[in-house]
Design a protein around this motif. Structure first.
Motif, PDB file in Angstrom:
ATOM      1  N   THR A 199      -0.554   8.919  -3.117  1.00  0.00           N
ATOM      2  CA  THR A 199       0.745   8.038  -3.047  1.00  0.00           C
ATOM      3  C   THR A 199       1.757   8.806  -2.412  1.00  0.00           C
ATOM      4  OG1 THR A 199      -0.227   7.225  -5.396  1.00  0.00           O
ATOM      5  CG2 THR A 199       2.240   7.257  -4.731  1.00  0.00           C
ATOM      6  N   GLN A 200       1.922  10.120  -2.491  1.00  0.00           N
ATOM      7  CA  GLN A 200       3.098  10.731  -1.920  1.00  0.00           C
ATOM      8  C   GLN A 200       2.972  10.695  -0.295  1.00  0.00           C
ATOM      9  OE1 GLN A 200       5.576  13.141  -3.104  1.00  0.00           O
ATOM     10  NE2 GLN A 200       6.329  12.232  -1.158  1.00  0.00           N
ATOM     11  N   ASN A 201       1.452  10.955   0.160  1.00  0.00           N
ATOM     12  CA  ASN A 201       1.507  10.690   1.535  1.00  0.00           C
ATOM     13  C   ASN A 201       1.714   9.509   2.205  1.00  0.00           C
ATOM     14  OD1 ASN A 201       0.782  13.560   1.501  1.00  0.00           O
ATOM     15  ND2 ASN A 201      -1.448  13.140   1.716  1.00  0.00           N
ATOM     16  N   ARG A 202       1.228   8.341   1.475  1.00  0.00           N
ATOM     17  CA  ARG A 202       1.636   6.918   1.878  1.00  0.00           C
ATOM     18  C   ARG A 202       2.991   6.535   1.772  1.00  0.00           C
ATOM     19  NH1 ARG A 202      -3.041   8.474   0.970  1.00  0.00           N
ATOM     20  NH2 ARG A 202      -4.924   7.637   1.936  1.00  0.00           N
ATOM     21  N   GLN A 203       3.697   6.978   0.874  1.00  0.00           N
ATOM     22  CA  GLN A 203       4.937   6.546   0.993  1.00  0.00           C
ATOM     23  C   GLN A 203       5.854   7.365   1.827  1.00  0.00           C
ATOM     24  OE1 GLN A 203       6.411   7.165  -3.232  1.00  0.00           O
ATOM     25  NE2 GLN A 203       5.100   5.832  -3.965  1.00  0.00           N
ATOM     26  N   ASP A 204       5.439   8.615   2.312  1.00  0.00           N
ATOM     27  CA  ASP A 204       6.060   9.368   3.098  1.00  0.00           C
ATOM     28  C   ASP A 204       5.679   8.820   4.615  1.00  0.00           C
ATOM     29  OD1 ASP A 204       6.967  11.163   1.409  1.00  0.00           O
ATOM     30  OD2 ASP A 204       5.661  12.728   1.751  1.00  0.00           O
ATOM     31  N   ALA A 205       4.578   8.344   4.930  1.00  0.00           N
ATOM     32  CA  ALA A 205       4.302   7.431   6.082  1.00  0.00           C
ATOM     33  C   ALA A 205       4.856   6.369   6.102  1.00  0.00           C
ATOM     34  CB  ALA A 205       2.760   7.469   5.944  1.00  0.00           C
ATOM     35  N   VAL A 206       5.107   5.352   5.215  1.00  0.00           N
ATOM     36  CA  VAL A 206       5.827   4.155   5.153  1.00  0.00           C
ATOM     37  C   VAL A 206       7.103   4.402   5.375  1.00  0.00           C
ATOM     38  CG1 VAL A 206       6.286   3.718   2.871  1.00  0.00           C
ATOM     39  CG2 VAL A 206       5.661   1.944   4.507  1.00  0.00           C
ATOM     40  N   LYS A 207       7.973   5.614   4.879  1.00  0.00           N
ATOM     41  CA  LYS A 207       9.210   5.703   5.438  1.00  0.00           C
ATOM     42  C   LYS A 207       9.485   6.101   6.802  1.00  0.00           C
ATOM     43  CE  LYS A 207      10.414   7.813   0.853  1.00  0.00           C
ATOM     44  NZ  LYS A 207      10.785   8.913   0.070  1.00  0.00           N
ATOM     45  N   ALA A 208       8.502   6.849   7.341  1.00  0.00           N
ATOM     46  CA  ALA A 208       8.688   7.020   8.752  1.00  0.00           C
ATOM     47  C   ALA A 208       8.383   5.578   9.563  1.00  0.00           C
ATOM     48  CB  ALA A 208       7.308   7.996   9.117  1.00  0.00           C
ATOM     49  N   LEU A 209       7.360   4.796   9.121  1.00  0.00           N
ATOM     50  CA  LEU A 209       7.016   3.632   9.828  1.00  0.00           C
ATOM     51  C   LEU A 209       8.154   2.647   9.636  1.00  0.00           C
ATOM     52  CD1 LEU A 209       4.553   2.310  10.890  1.00  0.00           C
ATOM     53  CD2 LEU A 209       4.361   1.120   8.749  1.00  0.00           C
ATOM     54  N   SER A 210       8.961   2.639   8.489  1.00  0.00           N
ATOM     55  CA  SER A 210      10.081   1.793   8.444  1.00  0.00           C
ATOM     56  C   SER A 210      11.444   2.307   9.341  1.00  0.00           C
ATOM     57  CB  SER A 210      10.767   1.749   7.035  1.00  0.00           C
ATOM     58  OG  SER A 210       9.680   1.674   6.217  1.00  0.00           O
ATOM     59  N   ASP A 211      11.408   3.622   9.762  1.00  0.00           N
ATOM     60  CA  ASP A 211      12.565   4.066  10.558  1.00  0.00           C
ATOM     61  C   ASP A 211      12.106   3.760  11.906  1.00  0.00           C
ATOM     62  OD1 ASP A 211      13.626   5.247   8.249  1.00  0.00           O
ATOM     63  OD2 ASP A 211      12.871   7.337   8.673  1.00  0.00           O
ATOM     64  N   ALA A 212      11.080   3.412  12.379  1.00  0.00           N
ATOM     65  CA  ALA A 212      10.492   2.909  13.663  1.00  0.00           C
ATOM     66  C   ALA A 212      10.621   1.498  14.050  1.00  0.00           C
ATOM     67  CB  ALA A 212       9.486   3.665  14.047  1.00  0.00           C
ATOM     68  N   CYS A 213      10.457   0.597  12.709  1.00  0.00           N
ATOM     69  CA  CYS A 213      10.068  -0.735  12.836  1.00  0.00           C
ATOM     70  C   CYS A 213      11.002  -1.603  12.293  1.00  0.00           C
ATOM     71  CB  CYS A 213       8.597  -0.895  12.201  1.00  0.00           C
ATOM     72  SG  CYS A 213       7.362  -0.144  12.997  1.00  0.00           S
ATOM     73  N   ASP A 214      11.331  -2.826  12.619  1.00  0.00           N
ATOM     74  CA  ASP A 214      12.144  -3.815  11.926  1.00  0.00           C
ATOM     75  C   ASP A 214      11.232  -4.961  11.180  1.00  0.00           C
ATOM     76  OD1 ASP A 214      12.757  -5.193  15.303  1.00  0.00           O
ATOM     77  OD2 ASP A 214      10.942  -5.227  14.364  1.00  0.00           O
ATOM     78  N   ILE A 215      10.033  -4.628  10.897  1.00  0.00           N
ATOM     79  CA  ILE A 215       9.347  -5.389   9.815  1.00  0.00           C
ATOM     80  C   ILE A 215       8.064  -4.674   9.416  1.00  0.00           C
ATOM     81  CG2 ILE A 215       8.107  -6.667  11.583  1.00  0.00           C
ATOM     82  CD1 ILE A 215       7.691  -8.936   9.577  1.00  0.00           C
ATOM     83  N   VAL A 216       7.711  -4.362   8.141  1.00  0.00           N
ATOM     84  CA  VAL A 216       6.562  -3.777   7.619  1.00  0.00           C
ATOM     85  C   VAL A 216       5.560  -4.841   7.040  1.00  0.00           C
ATOM     86  CG1 VAL A 216       5.943  -2.024   6.095  1.00  0.00           C
ATOM     87  CG2 VAL A 216       7.770  -1.530   7.600  1.00  0.00           C
ATOM     88  N   ILE A 217       4.370  -4.656   7.355  1.00  0.00           N
ATOM     89  CA  ILE A 217       3.420  -5.381   6.387  1.00  0.00           C
ATOM     90  C   ILE A 217       2.372  -4.538   5.678  1.00  0.00           C
ATOM     91  CG2 ILE A 217       1.141  -6.980   6.736  1.00  0.00           C
ATOM     92  CD1 ILE A 217       4.313  -8.055   7.612  1.00  0.00           C
ATOM     93  N   VAL A 218       2.603  -4.560   4.420  1.00  0.00           N
ATOM     94  CA  VAL A 218       1.458  -3.617   3.491  1.00  0.00           C
ATOM     95  C   VAL A 218       0.428  -4.716   3.285  1.00  0.00           C
ATOM     96  CG1 VAL A 218       1.438  -2.284   1.343  1.00  0.00           C
ATOM     97  CG2 VAL A 218       3.599  -2.380   2.718  1.00  0.00           C
ATOM     98  N   VAL A 219      -0.913  -3.964   3.697  1.00  0.00           N
ATOM     99  CA  VAL A 219      -2.108  -4.655   3.063  1.00  0.00           C
ATOM    100  C   VAL A 219      -2.513  -4.327   1.865  1.00  0.00           C
ATOM    101  CG1 VAL A 219      -4.290  -5.033   3.567  1.00  0.00           C
ATOM    102  CG2 VAL A 219      -2.845  -4.973   5.488  1.00  0.00           C
ATOM    103  N   GLY A 220      -2.514  -5.176   0.655  1.00  0.00           N
ATOM    104  CA  GLY A 220      -2.964  -4.724  -0.577  1.00  0.00           C
ATOM    105  C   GLY A 220      -2.728  -5.754  -1.701  1.00  0.00           C
ATOM    106  N   SER A 221      -3.623  -5.801  -2.684  1.00  0.00           N
ATOM    107  CA  SER A 221      -3.678  -6.856  -3.560  1.00  0.00           C
ATOM    108  C   SER A 221      -2.439  -6.880  -4.621  1.00  0.00           C
ATOM    109  CB  SER A 221      -4.898  -6.909  -4.470  1.00  0.00           C
ATOM    110  OG  SER A 221      -6.139  -6.998  -3.615  1.00  0.00           O
ATOM    111  N   PRO A 222      -2.029  -8.191  -5.100  1.00  0.00           N
ATOM    112  CA  PRO A 222      -0.935  -8.081  -5.766  1.00  0.00           C
ATOM    113  C   PRO A 222      -0.793  -7.480  -7.060  1.00  0.00           C
ATOM    114  CG  PRO A 222      -1.752 -10.330  -5.417  1.00  0.00           C
ATOM    115  CD  PRO A 222      -2.589  -9.332  -4.825  1.00  0.00           C
TER     116      PRO A 222
END
Length: 310
Positions: A199-222
């Motif tokens: 959980t920690q690693n994926r949240q850190d990774a999505v923070k880095a991704l967000s800083d580099a992107c202007d849209i983020v798509i998360v693949v996952g079930s509701p």
């Protein structure tokens, strides 16, 4: 305007999910269908349907399991009452509870034996929360938000401890823990942080991704807690963020005017779904794919005795 797809790293399956799926597949191979699973073994529709096709039967009530059948507990864990019921029904049981969730269960029992009340930080109704709070018969209190802390009433503020659901947002949990410590200065922390490494690693990774992107798509079930938290983490950093169960749910309008498209996946989402999402975004006009650097995960959790290779 060109579009570039950037992939978070790490993303997708964690060791606990790998183990849970392997337990069901191995049990089916050794014992044959049907194999009964209490609750969805992991929170991903694609994974569950694939296992159902192989002969897994997902149930919520153990009364739906024939006497003497084989039962698997989901990765989220179960209350002690379920274990007792399974024993009374004479079921053969394999436990797919994530070892990091089991660690929290052990903490709860230790705290309870020390005559402490226990605050559980988590989401009401989530099976992990129900399983963790079901490790003891009394003395646990659930808080979901900082506001809940302000109204929390406990028997003895000097004999108080807390644990957390493993798949929460790290930042959100930090705020709740701060509020708990301000209101109850003598509250005892768990020996180790309960938020799991994946959980920690994926949240850190999505923070880095967000800083580099202007849209983020998360693949996952509701119903995937950790996937929902990834979308929230991205959105809180000011990026348009969407969670999709599969590529068919993507909308072309989301990508209008976007140049850097970030893609990640929750810990229960398989890479095959990520690749399908990438293919669809390419059809919307993306012309390249790159992968961000990130933490390499090497953790492997062993299968239970009785399912291991000889």
């Amino acid at each position: 305007m060109t579009k570039t797809i950037m992939l978070a790293n790490p993303r997708g399956f964690c060791a606990g999910v790998d183990r849970a799926i392997a337990i069901v597949e191995r049990a089916l191979a050794l014992y044959g269908a049907p194999i009964y699973v209490r609750h969805e073994v992991v929170h991903n529709r694609f994974v569950v349907e694939k296992l159902r096709e192989q002969g897994a039967v997902f149930i919520e009530d153990l009364q739906d399991v024939p006497h003497g059948a084989t039962l698997i507990y989901s990765a989220h864990g179960v209350p002690l009452s379920v274990r007792q019921q399974a024993e009374a029904l004479g079921l053969t049981v394999f436990d797919a509870t994530c070892p990091l969730v089991t660690k929290v269960h052990v903490e709860v029992k230790r705290m309870h034996q020390a005559a402490m009340s226990i605050v559980m930080i988590g989401h009401k109704g989530h099976p992990e929360v129900e399983g963790t709070m079901g490790q003891v018969d009394s003395g646990m209190f659930l808080v979901e938000t900082v506001a809940d802390v302000a109204t929390l009433q406990v028997p003895d503020p000097t004999a108080l401890s807390y644990v957390s659901q493993t798949t929460l947002s790290v930042d959100e949990t930090r705020d709740i823990i701060t509020a708990l410590k301000q209101r109850f200065p003598l509250i005892t922390s768990p020996k180790k942080d309960d938020i799991c490494y994946a959980t920690q690693n994926r949240q850190d990774a999505v923070k880095a991704l967000s800083d580099a992107c202007d849209i983020v798509i998360v693949v996952g079930s509701p119903n995937s807690s950790n996937s929902n938290r990834l979308r929230e983490v991205a959105a809180l950093r000011g990026v348009d963020a969407y969670m999709v169960d599969n590529a068919s749910l993507l909308q072309a309008a989301w990508f209008d005017g976007k140049q850097q498209v970030g893609v990640t996946a929750g810990a229960s989402a398989p890479e095959v779904l990520v690749q399908a999402v990438i293919a669809q975004i390419k059809a919307f006009g993306a012309d390249s794919v790159s992968e961000l650097p990130g933490v390499e995960e090497h953790i492997i959790f062993a299968l239970p005795p009785g399912l291991r290779d000889k």
